[in-house]
Design a protein around this motif. Sequence first.
Motif, PDB file in Angstrom:
ATOM      1  N   TYR A 165       0.833  -1.205   0.000  1.00 29.23           N
ATOM      2  CA  TYR A 165       0.000   0.000   0.000  1.00 29.23           C
ATOM      3  C   TYR A 165       0.871   1.260   0.000  1.00 29.23           C
ATOM      4  O   TYR A 165       0.571   2.235  -0.688  1.00 29.23           O
ATOM      5  CB  TYR A 165      -0.942   0.017   1.208  1.00 29.23           C
ATOM      6  CG  TYR A 165      -1.994  -1.054   1.174  1.00 29.23           C
ATOM      7  CD1 TYR A 165      -2.904  -1.145   0.131  1.00 29.23           C
ATOM      8  CD2 TYR A 165      -2.094  -1.998   2.195  1.00 29.23           C
ATOM      9  CE1 TYR A 165      -3.877  -2.130   0.091  1.00 29.23           C
ATOM     10  CE2 TYR A 165      -3.058  -2.991   2.162  1.00 29.23           C
ATOM     11  CZ  TYR A 165      -3.948  -3.053   1.121  1.00 29.23           C
ATOM     12  OH  TYR A 165      -4.910  -4.035   1.089  1.00 29.23           O
ATOM     13  N   LEU A 166       1.967   1.226   0.763  1.00 24.87           N
ATOM     14  CA  LEU A 166       2.893   2.356   0.809  1.00 24.87           C
ATOM     15  C   LEU A 166       3.496   2.604  -0.569  1.00 24.87           C
ATOM     16  O   LEU A 166       3.571   3.742  -1.031  1.00 24.87           O
ATOM     17  CB  LEU A 166       3.996   2.092   1.841  1.00 24.87           C
ATOM     18  CG  LEU A 166       5.063   3.175   1.978  1.00 24.87           C
ATOM     19  CD1 LEU A 166       4.460   4.432   2.589  1.00 24.87           C
ATOM     20  CD2 LEU A 166       6.222   2.666   2.830  1.00 24.87           C
ATOM     21  N   VAL A 205       2.276   1.808  -3.495  1.00 25.26           N
ATOM     22  CA  VAL A 205       1.255   2.318  -4.416  1.00 25.26           C
ATOM     23  C   VAL A 205       1.002   3.804  -4.163  1.00 25.26           C
ATOM     24  O   VAL A 205       0.856   4.584  -5.097  1.00 25.26           O
ATOM     25  CB  VAL A 205      -0.049   1.500  -4.294  1.00 25.26           C
ATOM     26  CG1 VAL A 205      -1.195   2.168  -5.036  1.00 25.26           C
ATOM     27  CG2 VAL A 205       0.162   0.077  -4.806  1.00 25.26           C
ATOM     28  N   SER A 206       0.972   4.199  -2.884  1.00 33.13           N
ATOM     29  CA  SER A 206       0.621   5.590  -2.585  1.00 33.13           C
ATOM     30  C   SER A 206       1.807   6.552  -2.648  1.00 33.13           C
ATOM     31  O   SER A 206       1.614   7.732  -2.932  1.00 33.13           O
ATOM     32  CB  SER A 206      -0.047   5.683  -1.211  1.00 33.13           C
ATOM     33  OG  SER A 206       0.851   5.308  -0.194  1.00 33.13           O
ATOM     34  N   THR A 207       3.030   6.056  -2.398  1.00 31.41           N
ATOM     35  CA  THR A 207       4.187   6.965  -2.348  1.00 31.41           C
ATOM     36  C   THR A 207       5.276   6.632  -3.356  1.00 31.41           C
ATOM     37  O   THR A 207       6.188   7.432  -3.541  1.00 31.41           O
ATOM     38  CB  THR A 207       4.835   6.944  -0.956  1.00 31.41           C
ATOM     39  OG1 THR A 207       5.443   5.669  -0.734  1.00 31.41           O
ATOM     40  CG2 THR A 207       3.835   7.260   0.142  1.00 31.41           C
TER      41      THR A 207
END
Length: 137
Positions: A111-112, A114-116
């Motif tokens: 998730y990290l 994908v978002s950052t």
Amino acid sequence: MSIQFSSEDMFNLSKSFHDLSTALGDFRYSNWNELNQEQRADLEAKQWTLFNMSSDLNATSVVLKVELFDEDIKTLKSCVVDMQAAAQKIEDIKHAIAIAAKAVAFGGAIYLAVSTGDVAAMIAAATSLMQEINVNV
């Protein structure tokens, strides 16, 4: 060379989270009488977290849109294989919980990423998970 993690790769990753969740549940029930209440609860919580991660990854049909290199793809694919084989490698409750914890961390790192775009953290978490699964192999 920069590559994207395909939707088929993401499906396989999602399935590996599901398979590991199922393996942990099977381990919990197979060893119910040997586990104390705290161990059962900890394993169940991690099992559900992994199951939900699997569902989230699959439901979104997401493609990792981050800069990945061939070596990153190989690491992620190796992690998928190891996660799917983890059930045969779990030796005891301590190992089961350690695998589950590192799998949860790996899911969070996805998730990290994908978002950052922080691919390094995702690859490090995948490598750590593979090392834990294969600790005594």
